[in-house]
Design an enzyme around this catalytic site. Structure first.
Site, PDB file in Angstrom:
ATOM      1  N   ASP A   1     -38.296 -37.959-102.969  1.00 49.25           N
ATOM      2  CA  ASP A   1     -39.183 -36.795-102.951  1.00 49.25           C
ATOM      3  C   ASP A   1     -39.096 -36.176-101.549  1.00 49.25           C
ATOM      4  OD1 ASP A   1     -39.894 -38.167-105.289  1.00 49.25           O
ATOM      5  OD2 ASP A   1     -42.003 -37.585-105.136  1.00 49.25           O
TER       6      ASP A   1
ATOM      7  N   LYS B   1     -43.736 -32.056-111.175  1.00 44.94           N
ATOM      8  CA  LYS B   1     -44.575 -33.168-110.729  1.00 44.94           C
ATOM      9  C   LYS B   1     -45.835 -32.627-110.058  1.00 44.94           C
ATOM     10  CE  LYS B   1     -44.688 -37.347-107.838  1.00 44.94           C
ATOM     11  NZ  LYS B   1     -43.901 -38.289-106.996  1.00 44.94           N
TER      12      LYS B   1
ATOM     13  N   LYS C   1     -42.286 -30.273-107.175  1.00 44.62           N
ATOM     14  CA  LYS C   1     -43.535 -31.017-107.011  1.00 44.62           C
ATOM     15  C   LYS C   1     -44.508 -30.173-106.188  1.00 44.62           C
ATOM     16  CE  LYS C   1     -45.069 -35.335-104.741  1.00 44.62           C
ATOM     17  NZ  LYS C   1     -44.605 -36.565-104.079  1.00 44.62           N
TER      18      LYS C   1
END
Length: 262
Positions: free
Chosen positions: A113, A213, A177
């Site tokens: 990430d 996400k 995300k």
């Protein structure tokens, strides 16, 4: 944001938890511990919680020094191990981020990430910000899942969030995300709707599965249900799986277990 999307968001706000939503949240969760005081014991406890009698979470997300430990603890469970790169501030040092990602991949991280250099992106230096993502994508290769954290509360503008979503996907993001969870403001239904529309637009263009996400402040199944409802309505009822939807959360599992009687 158009009227139809605003109406959809209002509907999502009224969705309430049930067992089905609790199970869907469980299997799509990135159970996370990113505390400065994390220890080996913290991570062992996290990994033990990742598997329940009703199923397991999608991944655990830990700082890179704990990746080998988490891999060992979770061997054979089906739970993936994720870590964070250029975290949490989204710095502009591409070489440092590439070096960090290389070490993470070498340590066995299955998902990375990475934080978009969102301050630079918002200031108009988009090519430089996106170049960092391209290079981290190259390091991850085809086997390591890349999630790009946009830090949407700092981008603020729906237009910029939509543009950053598309740019991150073009740079190789498998997921986009919302948040690091380290600055004020986290996931919102409004932001998720904008990002889902970008995912819907870009999926046929890039020809690979793309995901969302939501992360930051999601602690209850009621909250998670709203995001699942949006995904079902915008992307279709069969779209949201652990390959396409994740919840970045540390506290959500407690409420999931309560709804499932665990």
């Amino acid at each position: 944001m158009n009227n139809a999307l605003n109406e959809l968001i209002r509907e999502a706000e009224t969705v309430r938890a049930d067992e089905r939503y609790a199970l869907r949240a469980l299997v799509s969760m990135d159970l996370t511990s990113l505390g400065e005081d994390d220890t080996d014991e913290t991570i062992r406890t996290l990994c033990a919680r990742a598997v329940t009698p009703r199923g397991h979470v999608a991944a655990v997300c830990v700082y890179d020094q704990f990746v080998p430990l988490a891999l060992g603890e979770l061997a054979g469970t089906g739970v993936r191990v994720a870590t964070v790169c250029n975290f949490p501030h989204g710095g502009a040092d591409t070489a440092a981020s590439v070096s960090e990602a290389k070490a993470q991949v070498a340590a066995g991280a299955q998902e990375v990430d990475v934080v978009l250099p969102y301050k630079r992106y918002k200031a108009g230096h988009r090519d430089q910000a996106i170049a960092l993502l391209h290079q981290v994508r190259e390091v991850c290769g085809e086997t390591v899942l890349l999630k790009v954290i946009l830090e949407t509360s700092q981008l603020q503008s729906p237009k910029i969030i939509a543009e950053a979503s598309r740019d991150a996907i073009e740079a190789g993001a498998d997921f986009i995300k919302t948040s690091t969870g380290k600055v004020p403001g986290g996931a919102t239904l409004e932001t998720a709707a904008i990002m889902l529309e970008a995912v819907r637009e870009m999926t046929p263009k890039v020809g690979r599965p793309l995901g969302l996400k939501p992360s930051g402040g999601i602690r209850t199944v009621d909250q998670a249900a709203g995001y699942l409802f949006l995904a079902d309505r915008i992307m279709g009822p069969e779209w949201a799986t652990p390959r396409t939807l994740r919840f970045g959360a540390s506290g959500l599992l407690d409420d999931v277990k309560k709804h499932l009687g665990l």
